[in-house]
Scaffold this active site. Sequence first.
Site, PDB file in Angstrom:
ATOM      1  CD  GLN A 156      -2.965   0.859   2.377  1.00 12.99           C
ATOM      2  OE1 GLN A 156      -2.763   0.052   3.269  1.00 12.99           O
ATOM      3  NE2 GLN A 156      -3.988   1.675   2.387  1.00 12.99           N
TER       4      GLN A 156
ATOM      5  CB  VAL B 281      -0.925   6.586  -0.272  1.00  9.67           C
ATOM      6  CG1 VAL B 281      -1.490   7.677   0.629  1.00  9.67           C
ATOM      7  CG2 VAL B 281      -0.034   7.193  -1.352  1.00  9.67           C
TER       8      VAL B 281
ATOM      9  CG  HIS C 117      -5.299   3.922  -2.529  1.00  8.18           C
ATOM     10  ND1 HIS C 117      -4.547   3.804  -1.374  1.00  8.18           N
ATOM     11  CD2 HIS C 117      -4.519   3.442  -3.520  1.00  8.18           C
ATOM     12  CE1 HIS C 117      -3.376   3.284  -1.653  1.00  8.18           C
ATOM     13  NE2 HIS C 117      -3.335   3.044  -2.957  1.00  8.18           N
TER      14      HIS C 117
ATOM     15  CG  HIS D 288      -5.125   1.053  -7.609  1.00 13.74           C
ATOM     16  ND1 HIS D 288      -4.165   1.948  -8.022  1.00 13.74           N
ATOM     17  CD2 HIS D 288      -4.765   0.644  -6.367  1.00 13.74           C
ATOM     18  CE1 HIS D 288      -3.258   2.065  -7.071  1.00 13.74           C
ATOM     19  NE2 HIS D 288      -3.597   1.292  -6.057  1.00 13.74           N
TER      20      HIS D 288
END
Length: 135
Positions: free
Chosen positions: A90, A92, A96, A98
Amino acid sequence: MDCVFCRIVAGDLPAATVLDEPDLVAFLDARPVFKGHVLLVPRQHVVTLPDLPAGLRDPFLETAQRLARAVVDGLGAQGSFMAMNNTVSQSVPHLHLHVVPRTKGDGLRGFFWPRTRYADGEAEEYAGRLRQALS
């Protein structure tokens, strides 16, 4: 604020925004696998999927579905690849998803994610096409 995605959500860092809703934001990945590669994030800083509050689970998935349609309708992709890392790989530490536009024969194989870049002004053009497909 150390989280780059929190800074994008707050408007402190620029991003080609595709979707801006009360609980969720989607923007183009700065280093896309393919042009039109979108990242969907909750506004609230949440690190991994298990941390996502129950009240955001359905809106997050519903928005992911909308984005999957938008890459087809707005960009002419044949489909999409959707992926999420939790802690390991990961890049960041902010949840999130994609959403990567796919076309048969595009060269994506397994988990090797080649990256590309946008030419000047090109990211905003792609974001605009996706925004239009979402509306």
